[in-house]
Design an enzyme around this catalytic site. Structure first.
Site, PDB file in Angstrom:
ATOM      1  N   GLN A  55     -33.068 -67.651  96.642  1.00 24.39           N
ATOM      2  CA  GLN A  55     -32.249 -68.227  97.716  1.00 24.39           C
ATOM      3  C   GLN A  55     -32.508 -69.738  97.814  1.00 24.39           C
ATOM      4  OE1 GLN A  55     -29.949 -66.459  99.310  1.00 24.39           O
ATOM      5  NE2 GLN A  55     -29.254 -68.140 100.580  1.00 24.39           N
ATOM      6  N   GLU A 102     -17.017 -62.753 106.073  1.00 24.52           N
ATOM      7  CA  GLU A 102     -17.342 -62.307 104.711  1.00 24.52           C
ATOM      8  C   GLU A 102     -17.024 -60.821 104.610  1.00 24.52           C
ATOM      9  OE1 GLU A 102     -21.269 -63.235 103.293  1.00 24.52           O
ATOM     10  OE2 GLU A 102     -21.049 -65.382 103.664  1.00 24.52           O
ATOM     11  N   HIS A 146     -30.007 -61.257 102.528  1.00 22.71           N
ATOM     12  CA  HIS A 146     -30.223 -60.637 101.216  1.00 22.71           C
ATOM     13  C   HIS A 146     -31.716 -60.475 100.910  1.00 22.71           C
ATOM     14  CE1 HIS A 146     -26.146 -60.086  99.750  1.00 22.71           C
ATOM     15  NE2 HIS A 146     -25.831 -61.210 100.376  1.00 22.71           N
TER      16      HIS A 146
HETATM   17 ZN   LIG Z   1     -23.869 -61.376 101.085  1.00 21.69          ZN
END
Ligand SMILES: [Zn+2]
Length: 320
Positions: free
Chosen positions: A204, A286, A232
């Site tokens: 990340q 999203e 995540h």
């Molecule tokens: Zn995602």
């Protein structure tokens, strides 16, 4: 003195004396009652400027003395009587509701409560707290809660190649739930596919820093989570598409997305960054990002049509 005279004397003195005692008692009792009443919160609230009805409403709502004592510490404000009627009202946020109302008079009370509960009265990445790592499937990571650098979930499992692109991992429990969901979708002729899932803090950092180096922090913050703030990293999030619909721009219009919206909660998954909820989640819509929270939490979130952030603030943090 004759008996009759004595009797008369008794009446003359006795009656007024009794009357005086009676009046005295009555006055004493009244004064005592008044003294006692002045000790009550009802009286104090009225003295503070609330009407009798308002005072009674506040007393009915706040069952605890210390909460009423707090209402007496702050200036009279009838907005309190409105905001306590909101379902997700949290007492320890009262000050912030009041300040937010003062600065944003045209926002609905329901939204004031939601915004403050999820910390959006603060700037993004302001007042950051550590995630509660004991929360398991309902671990909350967002722009106000950060994961330690070395945090990695236990029981990470590779998602089978039938269900995901190679190299995707989520927790074992989330994986079992995803496989069940995949099977149910498959019966509707929908072939789900995961293209991103568990990410380490390191990866990340790389994603975020690359964008930051190229376009600056503001631009990076718009499209990627800062390291430690990505869901995540929990091993509970998947970016899921359907074989025939794998573009982030159009997935929202696909039958797979519609199916997920109606059914994912039955398997413990929720839509984490829904459309028109950016003002609460801090993330743009999203349609592909789904989060495992377990069936119990997912059901409440689905039925009440709230974001995970709102759920966490009210049902988890506030009840703790
Ligand atoms: Zn995602």
């Amino acid at each position: 003195m004759t008996k009759l005279k004595i009797k008369k004397q008794v009446w003359k003195i006795g009656i007024p004396l009794l009357l005086a005692i009676f009046v005295g008692c009555y006055l004493g009792l009244t004064m005592y009652k008044e003294f006692k009443y002045k000790q009550t919160f009802e009286y104090k609230l009225i003295e503070h400027g609330y009407t009798l009805n308002e005072a009674q409403e506040l007393l009915n709502f706040y069952k605890e003395d210390k909460k009423i004592a707090y209402i007496l510490e702050i200036p009279k404000n009838t907005f309190i009587l409105e905001i306590i009627k909101e379902k997700y009202y949290i007492h320890h946020n009262l000050d912030r509701y009041l300040s937010y109302k003062e600065e944003h008079n045209n926002i609905e009370n329901k939204d004031i409560v939601a915004i403050v509960n999820v910390n959006r009265d603060y700037d993004l990445y302001e007042n950051i707290k550590n995630c509660d790592l004991e929360k398991g499937n309902i671990l909350n990571v967002n722009k106000y809660y950060t994961l330690p650098e070395d945090y990695a979930p236990e029981n990470l499992k590779n998602i089978g190649l039938q269900y995901a692109y190679a190299g995707n991992k989520i927790t074992e429990e989330a994986n079992d739930a995803y496989v069940s969901m995949w099977n149910a979708a498959s019966e509707e002729e929908l072939k789900l596919i995961v293209n991103s899932s568990y990410r380490t803090h390191e990866s990340q950092t790389e994603v975020y820093n690359n964008i930051k180096a190229a376009n600056g922090q503001k631009a990076a913050d718009k499209v990627a989570a800062r390291p430690g703030h990505s869901e995540h990293q929990t091993g509970l999030a998947i970016d899921v598409f359907e074989i025939k619909n794998q573009a982030t721009s159009t997935f929202k219009d696909s039958p797979a997305y519609t199916w997920l919206k109606e059914n994912a909660y039955k398997f413990g998954f929720i839509e984490r960054y829904p459309e028109n909820k950016e003002y609460l989640t801090g993330y743009s819509f999203e349609s592909w990002h789904w989060r495992y929270v377990g069936e119990k939490a997912a059901k409440i979130i689905q039925e009440e049509n709230i974001t995970f952030d709102e759920y966490y603030a009210y049902y988890i943090e506030n009840q703790a």
